[in-house]
Design an enzyme around this catalytic site. Structure first.
Site, PDB file in Angstrom:
ATOM      1  N   ASP A 104      65.401  48.883  81.000  1.00 46.37           N
ATOM      2  CA  ASP A 104      64.899  47.779  81.838  1.00 46.37           C
ATOM      3  C   ASP A 104      64.561  46.559  80.979  1.00 46.37           C
ATOM      4  OD1 ASP A 104      63.052  49.558  80.818  1.00 46.37           O
ATOM      5  OD2 ASP A 104      61.608  49.358  82.439  1.00 46.37           O
ATOM      6  N   LYS A 161      66.162  55.558  78.338  1.00 44.90           N
ATOM      7  CA  LYS A 161      64.992  55.549  79.222  1.00 44.90           C
ATOM      8  C   LYS A 161      64.177  56.806  78.907  1.00 44.90           C
ATOM      9  CE  LYS A 161      62.781  53.615  82.747  1.00 44.90           C
ATOM     10  NZ  LYS A 161      62.055  52.333  82.609  1.00 44.90           N
ATOM     11  N   TYR A 186      77.946  60.702  84.918  1.00 48.13           N
ATOM     12  CA  TYR A 186      79.343  60.803  85.369  1.00 48.13           C
ATOM     13  C   TYR A 186      79.843  62.235  85.260  1.00 48.13           C
ATOM     14  CZ  TYR A 186      79.851  55.714  85.447  1.00 48.13           C
ATOM     15  OH  TYR A 186      79.732  54.381  85.740  1.00 48.13           O
ATOM     16  N   ASP A 201      77.782  51.424  81.521  1.00 50.81           N
ATOM     17  CA  ASP A 201      78.622  50.811  82.551  1.00 50.81           C
ATOM     18  C   ASP A 201      77.933  49.559  83.098  1.00 50.81           C
ATOM     19  OD1 ASP A 201      80.721  50.528  84.314  1.00 50.81           O
ATOM     20  OD2 ASP A 201      79.830  51.821  85.827  1.00 50.81           O
TER      21      ASP A 201
END
Ligand code: NAD
Length: 369
Positions: free
Chosen positions: A206, A173, A124, A230
């Site tokens: 994931d 990740k 963002y 989010d």
């Protein structure tokens, strides 16, 4: 004199659901003097900008705000007001509890999760550009700093301690994003080591999504970066019963802004159909923040009993096929009135029926990926 609180009604269903929260606030007897500050479409009309300086000034002055959702144009137009508000007020911690209410509207009645999301940087950042003249390639910069990662991880562990939660999961990740992901992972590990009383573990984003859908009761507090948070908070809202019931809070060092997880739901704007519960539970969190725990307990209990009773609920909690007991849908304002009516009548001291007990939090190594 009452508390002075900034009220940002927002766009779409925002004015309807914030009005609903005001009706419930009045029923608590806690005196709140609302200072209305328009942002979004209403502010464009009145001030020519979606985020006038007066909105920021009002929040800085009052230090606490109740906010409705604000529309962001997709693929162009002005920058997100929500993101600008978080960045300009340094509202770095987005806390989004996902609690199932009386087992309604969910396949996972035991869901009781909290997503803690870093809210000022990551994807963002607003730093993006076209790579070529044909607009056939583009880049968005994922800004991750050690300072913000330390701060959000520390916030999550402190929050877990304060709220008597036992288990914090860092979500990232780092296998693919070997700089930004690893930076967040390192911060998480170093902060976690300072909280030996809490269980700490990590999941790749994931695998986290898959595990949440399979067995959400194994998790407790999740801490992660901006975009992952989010997405995870909408997923957790879905597990708990939907966006209509998911509240949120944004915390800075001295400021707090309470806003639901959901957006402005333009298709329901002005129809008095939207579920007011998420915004009313934002009020509950706001009252707790002000130290008005007894009033907050009453609001939560009145929401719970209204949902459990299933006589006056909005369409999302009444949909046929969504629950085993379809009922006619009530309006947003009728549900708010019903919750407000119950606020002085409920007894928050009796324990809430728990649809099922929380199982242990031991991680299952077979499910790690
Ligand atoms: P949304 O949350 O507005 O809607 C997603 C789905 O959930 C829709 O089907 C909607 O009707 C339903 N829904 C949402 N809130 C509901 C409620 N209270 N009761 C019943 N149903 C509800 O998400 P979107 O459609 O992706 O976004 C719409 C706009 O909101 C966009 O401009 C987006 O940028 C903005 N948005 C703002 C915020 C915020 O202000 N913090 C958050 C998310 C999205």
């Amino acid at each position: 004199m009452g508390y002075r609180v900034t009220l940002i009604p927002g766009d779409g269903i925002g004015p309807e659901v914030t009005r609903a929260a005001q009706v419930v606030a009045e029923a608590t007897g806690v005196s709140i003097d609302w200072e209305v500050a328009e942002a979004g479409e209403a502010a464009i009309r009145s001030d020519g900008t979606p985020l006038p300086a007066s909105v920021l000034d009002s929040v800085r002055k009052n230090r606490v705000a109740l906010k409705g959702p604000i529309t962001t144009p997709i693929g162009g137009g002005f920058r997100s007001v929500n993101v600008a508000l978080r960045q300009q007020l340094d509202l770095f911690a987005s806390v989004r509890p996902a609690r199932a209410l009386a087992g309604e509207g969910t396949r996972y009645p035991e869901t009781d999760l909290v997503v803690v999301r870093e809210a000022t940087e990551g994807l963002y950042s607003g730093i993006e550009h076209w790579v070529d003249r044909d607009h056939a390639a583009a880049e968005t910069v994922n800004v991750i700093t050690r300072k913000a990662s330390d701060r959000i991880c520390r916030f999550a562990f402190d929050y877990a301690r304060r709220e008597h939660r036992r288990h914090v999961t860092g979500v990232h990740k780092a296998n693919i994003m070997k700089t930004t992901g690893a930076l967040f992972q390192t911060a998480f590990r170093e902060v976690a080591a300072q909280y030996p009383d809490l269980v700490a573990d990590e999941r790749l984003i994931d695998n986290m999504c898959m595990q949440l859908v399979k067995k959400p009761s194994e998790y407790d507090v999740l801490v992660t970066t901006n975009l992952m948070g989010d997405i995870l908070s909408d997923l957790c809202a879905g597990l708990a019963g939907g966006l209509g019931i998911a509240p949120g809070a944004l915390f800075g060092e001295r400021l707090a802004v309470f806003e639901p997880v959901h957006g402005s739901a333009p298709k329901y704007a002005g129809q008095d159909r939207a579920d007011p519960v998420a915004e009313i539970l934002c009020l509950e969190l706001l009252l707790r923040h002000l130290g008005e725990a007894a009033a907050a307990d009453r609001v939560f209990r009145a929401v719970w009993e209204t949902v459990a009773e299933k006589k006056v609920v909005t369409y999302d909690l009444a949909l046929p096929g969504y629950t085993d007991r379809p009922v006619p849908a009530s309006s947003c304002s009728a549900m708010a009135q019903e919750i407000a009516r119950k606020v002085p009548l409920v007894d928050p001291s009796t324990p809430l029926p728990r649809p099922s007990a929380r199982p242990g939090v031991a991680a299952d190594p077979a499910l790690e990926g």
